[in-house]
Design a protein around this motif. Structure first.
Motif, PDB file in Angstrom:
ATOM      1  N   SER A  66      23.906 -36.935  46.404  1.00 30.64           N
ATOM      2  CA  SER A  66      22.544 -36.556  46.831  1.00 30.64           C
ATOM      3  C   SER A  66      21.586 -37.468  46.054  1.00 30.64           C
ATOM      4  CB  SER A  66      22.332 -35.129  46.536  1.00 30.64           C
ATOM      5  OG  SER A  66      21.748 -34.930  45.239  1.00 30.64           O
ATOM      6  N   SER A  67      20.244 -37.583  46.548  1.00 26.31           N
ATOM      7  CA  SER A  67      19.457 -38.307  45.951  1.00 26.31           C
ATOM      8  C   SER A  67      19.012 -37.648  44.396  1.00 26.31           C
ATOM      9  CB  SER A  67      18.040 -38.392  46.787  1.00 26.31           C
ATOM     10  OG  SER A  67      17.364 -37.075  46.967  1.00 26.31           O
ATOM     11  N   SER A  68      19.200 -36.503  44.379  1.00 28.16           N
ATOM     12  CA  SER A  68      18.801 -35.795  42.917  1.00 28.16           C
ATOM     13  C   SER A  68      19.960 -36.201  42.158  1.00 28.16           C
ATOM     14  CB  SER A  68      19.181 -34.334  43.251  1.00 28.16           C
ATOM     15  OG  SER A  68      18.440 -33.810  44.394  1.00 28.16           O
ATOM     16  N   CYS A  69      21.379 -36.314  42.570  1.00 31.99           N
ATOM     17  CA  CYS A  69      22.245 -36.716  41.538  1.00 31.99           C
ATOM     18  C   CYS A  69      22.162 -38.180  41.050  1.00 31.99           C
ATOM     19  CB  CYS A  69      23.850 -36.671  42.450  1.00 31.99           C
ATOM     20  SG  CYS A  69      24.317 -35.140  42.647  1.00 31.99           S
ATOM     21  N   ASN A  70      21.495 -38.873  42.047  1.00 31.55           N
ATOM     22  CA  ASN A  70      21.401 -40.144  41.872  1.00 31.55           C
ATOM     23  C   ASN A  70      19.944 -40.345  40.916  1.00 31.55           C
ATOM     24  OD1 ASN A  70      22.642 -42.724  42.462  1.00 31.55           O
ATOM     25  ND2 ASN A  70      20.806 -43.381  43.609  1.00 31.55           N
ATOM     26  N   HIS A  71      18.941 -39.349  40.910  1.00 29.08           N
ATOM     27  CA  HIS A  71      18.103 -39.191  39.930  1.00 29.08           C
ATOM     28  C   HIS A  71      18.773 -39.138  38.557  1.00 29.08           C
ATOM     29  CE1 HIS A  71      14.558 -40.344  42.142  1.00 29.08           C
ATOM     30  NE2 HIS A  71      14.749 -39.241  42.963  1.00 29.08           N
ATOM     31  N   ALA A  72      19.722 -38.111  38.511  1.00 29.13           N
ATOM     32  CA  ALA A  72      20.423 -37.937  37.425  1.00 29.13           C
ATOM     33  C   ALA A  72      21.185 -38.930  36.854  1.00 29.13           C
ATOM     34  CB  ALA A  72      21.377 -36.679  37.417  1.00 29.13           C
ATOM     35  N   ARG A  73      21.924 -39.701  37.577  1.00 30.41           N
ATOM     36  CA  ARG A  73      22.498 -40.889  37.093  1.00 30.41           C
ATOM     37  C   ARG A  73      21.629 -41.664  36.307  1.00 30.41           C
ATOM     38  NH1 ARG A  73      24.817 -40.841  42.641  1.00 30.41           N
ATOM     39  NH2 ARG A  73      26.766 -39.647  42.478  1.00 30.41           N
ATOM     40  N   ARG A  74      20.386 -41.907  37.170  1.00 34.50           N
ATOM     41  CA  ARG A  74      19.376 -42.919  36.351  1.00 34.50           C
ATOM     42  C   ARG A  74      18.943 -42.362  35.035  1.00 34.50           C
ATOM     43  NH1 ARG A  74      15.854 -43.341  41.558  1.00 34.50           N
ATOM     44  NH2 ARG A  74      16.842 -44.694  42.742  1.00 34.50           N
TER      45      ARG A  74
END
Ligand SMILES: [Zn+2]
Length: 551
Positions: A66-74
Motif C-alpha cells: 500500500s502507499s502507507s507501507c511505502n511511506h513506512a519503507r521511506r
C-alpha cells in the motif's frame, strides 16, 4: 497427458481440518494446479514420510502492499541497512529473482519470497485508501508467490457520511458495491468509524459509538450498521472487517463490546481484537479484559475475529487510525508520519518496539494469548499479528510455539514485566496447548473459510494446490519457520528448504453488481470536492476474473 503439471506428496501426516483429516498418513496428489484424487504410478513425487503436511497458509490481515507501507519503507532506512535481502537462488528461468530489503516492512519481492518461505501462499492487505488502490495493485504485481487482495477503507469518507445523514441506506450500498469494483478490492474495511474524519476536522477523536460527528447526526453506530448491512446484503465472500473505535486505550473493552452488541445477529469480522480488549480506565491504569470479550465472542457464532498478537521486538505501527498514531508519537517520542487522504481516510505511522520489560507491552502480549487460549472455536479466532503492527509476519512461527507449548509461555512470562497482569487469565495459568490440527485451523483453514475462499485452506479434490510440508522438529518455531517443501498453485516453489521458483500470484477481488444510477450522484460529488476526476478514479486492468459472489 503431457502438459499437465503433476506431483505426488508421499505419505506425510496430513492436517486438513476442513475435510476432517487429523494427521493421517496419506498421499496428496496434484495435477494442473489443483488437488486431485489420484495420479498414475510414476508421477513425479516428493517423499514426505515422517513430515507434516498442511494447506498453504492464509493471512487474513496484514499490511504489505500500500502507499502507507511505502511511506513506512521511506521512514525506516535504518531497517534496510540492518536487513539486506539478497536475491534468492532460483532455478534457471524461474524468476525474477530480485534483491530487496527486509526489516518490519520488507520490499515487495522480498515480501513474497518471505511469505512463501514460511509456507504462506495467500495474503490480504487489510487497509487500502480508495484513492491509492492503484498503488496497491502495482505493488501486488511485484509481490510474487502469494495469491493476494486488499480491503478497501470505507467509513470515514464524506460521501458515505452524506448518505447516512440523508437516510439513503440503499444508495450507500450501491456506492459500496461500486467502490469495491472500482478499487479492485476484496472486502470492506472500517477503521475507527467516524473518528478519523472527526480528528481530521479538528473535533478530536470519537470515543463512544453514539457520539455524532460535529454538526451531523452521523455516529459510529450508524456507520457500522450501514456498512455491515451493505456487505451482507451484497453477499460478499468476506463480511465487513472492523477495527473499532478507541484502539489501544485503557478501558476500551467497553467500546468493543458495545460495537459487537450493536451488530449482534449480523455477520461481521473484528480485527486485531487484542488491541481492543483492555480493562481499567484511561489515565488511571490498565488491565486485561480478554476473558470478558472472549466470553461474548464464544457465544456469538455470527462474529469472527483475528487476534493481532503482539510479539516482543521491533514493529512498525501503521494504520488509517491517525489519532491513535498521534498519541503513540506523543508518548514514544519516535519519528512519525501523518497523512490525511482527502475526503476518504487518514494514515499514521510510528516505529515501535515492544519491550518485555515494559508493563503495557507485557499486558498486550498476555491479552493476545488469552484470546487464543480462551477461544472455544478456533475457526472463528484466527492468527494474526496485524503485521507489522504487533510484529512481523516472520514472528508467526514463534507465536505458534507459544500456542503449542505452555512451558515456552511460562518462560517468557518469567522474563516479562508483570505489573499490569493482576486478574490476567494467562498469569493465573492457562494449561491449554494447541494441537497441530488447531494450528492448521487458525493459520489456513479458518481464515480461508472466513474469507469465503472455497478453494483455499484445504486439501480436498478441486482445491488450489497450495501445500506446505514441514519436517518435524522438537523446536516448534524452527519447524514452522523453515518448511521443507512448499507448493504454490501446483508448482514446487520451496525444495529442501530453499526457494527455487517465484511465480506471480493471482489477484483476489470482487465486482458486485449495483444500480448504475448511483454513479451520477458520485460523479457530482467528485466534480464538487475531489482532486481527481471521476473518470480517472477507478483502477483499470485489475488482473484476473473477480471471485464469484453469492449465492
Ligand atoms: Zn491492520
Amino acid at each position: 497427458m503431457p502438459g499437465l503439471d503433476r506431483l505426488r506428496i508421499v505419505g506425510g501426516a496430513v492436517h486438513d481440518p476442513a475435510n476432517g483429516v487429523d494427521g493421517e498418513a496419506r498421499d496428496v496428489c496434484i495435477e494442473d494446479g489443483r488437488i486431485v484424487a489420484s495420479l498414475p504410478p510414476g508421477a513425479p513425487a516428493v517423499d514426505a514420510r515422517g513430515m507434516v503436511v498442511m494447506p498453504g497458509g492464509v493471512d487474513i490481515h496484514a499490511h504489505f502492499a500500500s502507499s502507507s507501507c511505502n511511506h513506512a519503507r521511506r521512514l525506516l532506512p535504518e531497517e534496510h541497512g540492518a536487513d539486506p535481502a539478497r536475491a534468492p537462488a532460483l532455478l534457471e528461468g524461474e524468476g525474477p529473482a530480485r534483491s530487496g530489503t527486509g526489516g518490519t516492512v520488507p520490499t515487495t519481492f522480498t515480501t513474497g519470497y518471505r511469505y512463501a518461505g514460511l509456507g504462506y501462499t495467500t495474503a490480504f492487505d487489510a487497509a487500502v485508501a480508495p484513492l491509492t488502490a492503484r498503488h496497491t495493485h502495482a505493488e501486488l504485481d511485484d509481490t510474487p508467490l502469494v495469491d493476494a487482495g486488499c480491503f478497501v477503507l470505507v467509513g470515514n469518507d464524506e460521501y458515505l457520511h452524506r448518505q447516512i445523514a440523508a437516510g439513503e441506506q440503499e444508495r450507500a450500498r450501491h456506492y459500496v458495491a461500486w467502490l469495491l469494483g472500482a478499487t479492485g478490492a476484496y472486502a470492506v474495511k472500517i477503521v475507527n468509524p467516524g473518528g478519523i474524519e472527526a480528528w481530521k476536522a479538528g473535533q478530536r477523536n470519537l470515543t463512544d459509538i453514539d457520539q455524532a460527528l460535529s454538526g451531523t447526526t452521523v455516529t459510529p453506530r450508524a456507520i457500522l450498521e450501514t456498512l455491515t448491512n451493505a456487505a451482507n446484503d451484497l453477499k460478499l465472500p468476506h463480511p465487513v472487517h472492523i477495527h473499532g473505535n478507541n484502539l489501544g486505550q485503557a478501558g476500551n473493552s467497553t467500546t468493543t463490546l458495545a460495537t459487537m452488541q450493536a451488530l449482534a445477529g449480523r455477520r461481521a469480522h473484528f480485527t486485531h481484537l487484542q488491541f481492543h480488549c483492555y480493562g481499567g480506565e484511561a489515565g488511571k491504569g490498565w488491565a486485561s479484559a480478554a476473558a470478558k470479550v472472549m466470553e461474548y465472542v464464544n457465544a456469538h457464532p455470527e462474529h469472527s475475529v483475528d487476534v493481532g498478537q503482539v510479539m516482543f521486538g521491533p514493529a512498525t505501527t501503521l494504520t488509517a487510525d491517525g489519532p491513535v498514531e498521534y498519541l503513540l508519537y506523543a508518548t514514544s517520542g519516535r519519528k512519525w508520519v501523518n497523512i490525511d487522504i482527502e475526503l476518504e481516510t487518514g494514515c499514521g505511522i510510528v516505529p515501535y518496539t515492544y519491550k518485555e520489560k515494559a508493563a503495557v507491552a507485557t499486558l498486550q502480549w498476555a491479552v493476545g494469548l488469552e484470546l487464543f487460549l480462551l477461544a472455544n472455536d478456533p475457526w472463528r479466532v484466527v492468527l494474526s499479528t496485524d503485521h507489522p503492527n504487533g510484529g512481523s509476519f516472520l514472528s508467526y512461527p514463534a507465536l505458534i510455539r507459544l500456542l503449542m507449548d505452555r512451558s515456552a509461555r511460562d518462560e517468557q512470562l518469567k522474563r516479562a514485566n508483570p505489573k499490569l497482569l493482576a486478574g490476567s487469565a494467562l498469569a493465573d495459568g492457562l494449561a491449554r496447548e494447541y494441537s497441530l490440527n488447531e494450528i492448521a485451523i487458525v493459520t489456513r483453514a479458518g481464515p480461508a473459510r472466513l474469507l469465503g475462499l472455497a478453494h483455499k485452506g484445504h486439501l480436498g479434490v478441486g482445491a488450489d494446490a497450495d501445500v506446505t510440508v514441514y519436517a518435524r522438529d522438537p523446536d516448534i518455531a524452527r519447524m514452522f519457520a523453515t518448511p521443507r517443501y512448499v507448493v504454490k498453485g501446483g508448482q514446487l516453489v520451496v525444495q529442501e528448504g530453499q526457494l527455487r521458483r517465484a511465480p506471480p500470484g493471482r489477484r483476489l477481488h470482487v465486482r458486485p453488481e449495483f444500480d448504475q444510477r448511483v454513479l451520477k450522484d458520485v460523479r457530482r460529488h467528485f466534480d464538487a470536492y475531489a482532486t481527481v476526476a471521476f473518470d480517472n478514479y477507478a483502477v483499470r486492468n485489475v488482473p484476473g476474473e473477480p471471485v464469484a459472489i453469492g449465492p
